[in-house]
Each structure stands twice: as structure tokens, then as C-alpha cells.
Design a protein around this motif. Structure first.
Motif, PDB file in Angstrom:
ATOM      1  N   SER A  81      -5.229   3.073  -1.683  1.00 40.52           N
ATOM      2  CA  SER A  81      -4.306   1.964  -1.466  1.00 40.52           C
ATOM      3  C   SER A  81      -4.480   1.363  -0.080  1.00 40.52           C
ATOM      4  O   SER A  81      -4.490   0.140   0.095  1.00 40.52           O
ATOM      5  CB  SER A  81      -2.865   2.439  -1.659  1.00 40.52           C
ATOM      6  N   VAL A  82      -4.627   2.211   0.925  1.00 43.69           N
ATOM      7  CA  VAL A  82      -4.801   1.715   2.295  1.00 43.69           C
ATOM      8  C   VAL A  82      -6.120   0.976   2.439  1.00 43.69           C
ATOM      9  O   VAL A  82      -6.207  -0.063   3.115  1.00 43.69           O
ATOM     10  CB  VAL A  82      -4.707   2.893   3.285  1.00 43.69           C
ATOM     11  N   ALA A 126       0.822  -1.205   0.000  1.00 44.29           N
ATOM     12  CA  ALA A 126       0.000   0.000   0.000  1.00 44.29           C
ATOM     13  C   ALA A 126       0.862   1.263   0.000  1.00 44.29           C
ATOM     14  O   ALA A 126       0.589   2.211  -0.734  1.00 44.29           O
ATOM     15  CB  ALA A 126      -0.934   0.000   1.207  1.00 44.29           C
ATOM     16  N   ALA A 147       3.149   0.885   6.465  1.00 47.99           N
ATOM     17  CA  ALA A 147       2.756   1.490   5.195  1.00 47.99           C
ATOM     18  C   ALA A 147       3.371   2.881   5.034  1.00 47.99           C
ATOM     19  O   ALA A 147       3.866   3.230   3.954  1.00 47.99           O
ATOM     20  CB  ALA A 147       1.232   1.572   5.103  1.00 47.99           C
ATOM     21  N   ALA A 194      -5.887  -2.438   0.866  1.00 46.70           N
ATOM     22  CA  ALA A 194      -5.075  -3.354   1.666  1.00 46.70           C
ATOM     23  C   ALA A 194      -5.771  -3.769   2.959  1.00 46.70           C
ATOM     24  O   ALA A 194      -5.350  -4.745   3.587  1.00 46.70           O
ATOM     25  CB  ALA A 194      -3.736  -2.700   1.992  1.00 46.70           C
TER      26      ALA A 194
END
Length: 429
Positions: free
Chosen positions: A114-115, A33, A129, A118
């Protein structure tokens, strides 16, 4: 069970085992991420820069030798979104450090996406991250650092932005730190109201800034078109690149528009000023977006424009009038004061973020008149929200009624005393 579920599944604790800290089970997803968010943000800038270069180049051996320069240029542009700068004050073209706030917002969105994909499990995975994002930004800055430029600050900016977005996502998803979540449940009612009013008012101010910015571009559309044709020269690749670059500066332009609406305005070069009541312009770079700069003051009614912010604050506060009336008077006043402080500090920060340099000499001073703008916005918010929070409050009405009754009683007593005094003097005569 797929790979994501296996990574998120925590192994059962072993009895009597050691309590040494271990990596969270989903640390590979956290690393992915962090790397993904920064790499995509950098690629969004560098890849179009490379494509535009290849379209305009002759694709011969000499052109291929300059591809490294194209990558360095792309990295320099990318760094403008996070506090970086291109060029040197001693160079012929000076320093370019006016933040690309559009790129900053894009990076925040990429990080959140992205977070979220994930599904980071908690603060430990979030820290991994952020560390991965920092190392990725550092690698980009070291490998493609443009000469006479400042990209190390972009590493700090990326780290702060990723940390803020990741922490916010974890708290909202219920996988963050327990202390802030517990505080949010126990926070006073007036503070919750203040946060809601501040958030809504920030969105309203954003809308007002967008309207003013669009009006400026429409009024100066002729100058914008002429500057665009002069810079692009009819090239499709240059047109696409120029439009993309200015989209990155569009949020910066909106901050300038809010500064203009607030009254103090902004400067584009030392000695210049653009405000509703005064316009003192000078030579500016041939950037089409700057064709929307005001050419004259709006007139005597320009001094009343800041009260639009007060009216907006009053309308937003009026939407929450039921909650404000149910609070004690002191808490209602504290709500208005908190909204004022939050908006004032917020405007101060975005004003600083929309300031920088766009060239040598007098162009080293560009951006809002930050201090004056923050003070005026805070004052207008205090007037609008404060009047709605305090004046219609039941306690205020009760105190006003009591004061009116006491004043009427005192006036009646004074009149009666004066009559008795006159009557006594008349009887003596």
C-alpha cells in the motif's frame, strides 16, 4: 498530469510567506495507504470466516442474528496476529493467545504494498499513513470487539508494525530521514560487514527451521491426517477454514523448529518439553499441526545438532572472508561479536513472538524455551563466525608465527643452558 502526480507536486514557496507546518500535498494518498493496509488485513480474516459461516449455516432468520458474532470472532482471530487474545482465563476454553505470525507477515506485506503504491513523499506523509492505520485498527477493535477478549493490544501491534514497515520503505527509497541515510554512508566498514553477515545467516537459519519443521510434519503425517479428519468431520468448509488457520500458525511452528534444532526445544503445556535429547509430552489440543510434534528423542547424536548452527555461521562468515581479512583484527572480532549480538537478540524476539496460550490450565504455557534458545544460538554463532573471523586473519597468523618463533627460541636457549650446566658439572667431576 493525473491525480497522483498533482498530489505529489509541491506548490512553490511564496516569498515572505509564513513558515507554519502544513500537510504534505499527498496526504490523501497517505490516508488511503494506511486505511487500505489494515482494512485488507482484517478482511482477509473476517470475510473467509463469514463465508464459511454462511456455507455451514441454514441461512434462516436465527442464523442471521448471529452474523455479528461471526464478525467478532473474525476480529478476535485477526487480533492474534498482533498481540491480541481470545477468551478469558476463567472461561471453559481458557485463553487463546498463540500469535498467528503468518498473519503478521501478511500484514507487513500489505502495508509495504500500500505504501509503495501510494509513493509516499516523506516522513510527514508516512506519519499520516501510520496514524490512519492506527485509527482504522482502533475502529475495528471498538466496533467488533469480542467479549472476554483482548483486542486493544492489536491496535498497538498494528501501529508498531505499520510504523516499522513505512519507515523502512521510506529509507530504502531515499525519501526518509537524512540523518540515518548519512550515518549509513559513514558507518564503519566492519559494521556493514556485520549487518550483511547477520542478514544472510538469518536467512540460512530460516531455511534450517523450514527443513526441520517440514521433517516433523512428514514424520507425523499419519497423526496430522487423523486429527484433521476428526476435527473437520468431512466438511469442505471446515477443512478450508482449518487449513487456513494452520497456515497462519506455520511461521510459529518454524520458530519452534529452530528452538528444537538449537537444543533447548519448546513446551506445549506446563511440564512438557520437546527437544532432541528429551521428550516429555502430555495431552495437547486436537490441532492437526500439533500432530507433527516429536514423539521421542533422536538419540545420543541429538546433542550435536546445535553445532549445525555453528557450521552455518562459519560458512556464511567464510563467504565474507576477504573483507574480514582486510579488516584489522580488532574490527574482525567486533564483526563476529556484532553478528552474535544481532542473532541472539533476534532469536529472543521471535521466540517471545511465538509464545502464548492455547487453552486453560497447563496449556497457558506454550512456546520455545526462549532464554536458553537465545543463549545457545548466540554461542553457536560466536563459535562459527568468531573462528572464521579471527583464526585465519593475517594478524592472527603473524602473532602465531611470532609466538612459535619466540617459543622455539626460548626452548633452544633453555636446552643450551641445560647443556652448559651439565657440561660444567661434568668438568667439575
Amino acid at each position: 498530469m493525473n491525480l497522483r502526480d498533482r498530489l505529489h507536486r509541491q506548490p512553490p514557496p511564496t516569498p515572505g510567506g509564513s513558515r507554519r507546518p502544513t500537510l504534505p500535498a499527498d496526504w490523501p494518498l497517505a490516508v488511503r495507504a494506511g486505511v487500505e493496509a489494515v482494512a485488507l488485513g482484517w478482511g482477509v480474516v473476517v470475510l473467509p470466516t463469514l463465508v464459511l459461516y454462511l456455507v455451514d449455516s441454514s441461512r434462516d432468520a436465527a442464523a442471521a442474528l448471529t452474523l455479528g458474532g461471526v464478525l467478532r470472532t473474525g476480529t478476535g482471530i485477526w487480533s492474534l496476529g498482533f498481540g491480541g487474545a481470545m477468551g478469558s482465563p476463567d472461561g471453559d476454553y481458557g485463553t487463546l493467545s498463540l500469535p498467528l505470525l503468518g498473519l503478521t507477515l501478511l500484514q507487513a506485506w500489505l502495508t509495504r504494498s500500500s505504501v509503495r503504491r501510494a509513493r509516499i513523499s516523506g516522513p510527514a506523509a508516512g506519519a499520516i499513513a501510520v496514524l490512519a492505520a492506527t485509527l482504522t485498527a482502533l475502529l475495528i477493535a471498538v466496533a467488533t470487539h469480542p467479549a472476554d477478549s483482548r483486542t486493544w493490544t492489536a491496535v498497538i501491534g498494528v501501529t508498531v508494525l505499520n510504523a516499522a514497515v513505512t519507515a523502512g520503505y521510506l529509507q530504502r527509497s531515499g525519501r526518509g530521514w537524512p540523518a540515518p541515510a548519512a550515518w549509513q554512508e559513514r558507518r564503519p566498514r566492519w559494521l556493514g560487514a556485520a549487518l550483511r553477515i547477520a542478514r544472510e545467516l538469518a536467512l540460512v537459519l530460516l531455511g534450517l527451521a523450514a527443513v526441520v519443521a517440514l521433517a516433523g510434519l512428514i514424520a507425523g503425517s499419519g497423526r496430522v491426517a487423523r486429527l484433521h479428519d476428526a476435527v473437520a468431520g468431512g466438511s469442505l468448509a471446515a477443512t478450508v477454514g482449518l487449513v487456513a488457520l494452520q497456515l497462519g500458525w506455520l511461521p510459529t511452528w518454524m520458530v519452534w523448529a529452530l528452538s528444537w534444532l538449537a537444543g533447548p526445544g519448546f513446551v506445549v503445556g506446563a511440564g512438557s518439553v520437546f527437544s532432541p535429547t528429551r521428550v516429555l509430552a502430555g495431552a495437547v489440543p486436537a490441532l492437526p499441526l500439533l500432530g507433527g510434534l516429536p514423539t521421542a528423542a533422536v538419540g545420543t547424536w541429538g546433542g550435536a545438532l546445535p553445532f549445525v548452527i555453528a557450521v552455518a555461521a562459519g560458512i556464511v562468515a567464510w563467504r565474507h572472508r576477504v573483507v574480514l581479512r582486510e579488516l584489522p583484527l580488532r574490527q574482525a572480532a567486533a564483526t563476529a561479536a556484532t553478528v552474535t549480538a544481532l542473532l541472539g537478540v533476534g532469536v529472543l524476539l521471535v521466540g517471545l513472538a511465538a509464545s502464548g496460550q492455547i487453552g486453560p490450565g497447563r496449556m497457558a504455557e506454550v512456546g520455545p524455551r526462549v532464554g536458553y534458545v537465545a543463549v545457545i544460538v548466540a554461542l553457536m554463532v560466536l563459535v562459527g563466525a568468531g573462528l572464521v573471523a579471527v583464526l585465519p586473519h593475517p594478524r592472527t597468523r603473524a602473532l602465531t608465527r611470532r609466538g612459535v618463533e619466540a617459543t622455539a627460541a626460548a626452548t633452544s636457549a633453555a636446552v643450551g643452558s641445560a647443556r652448559e650446566h651439565l657440561k660444567t658439572r661434568t668438568d667439575r667431576r
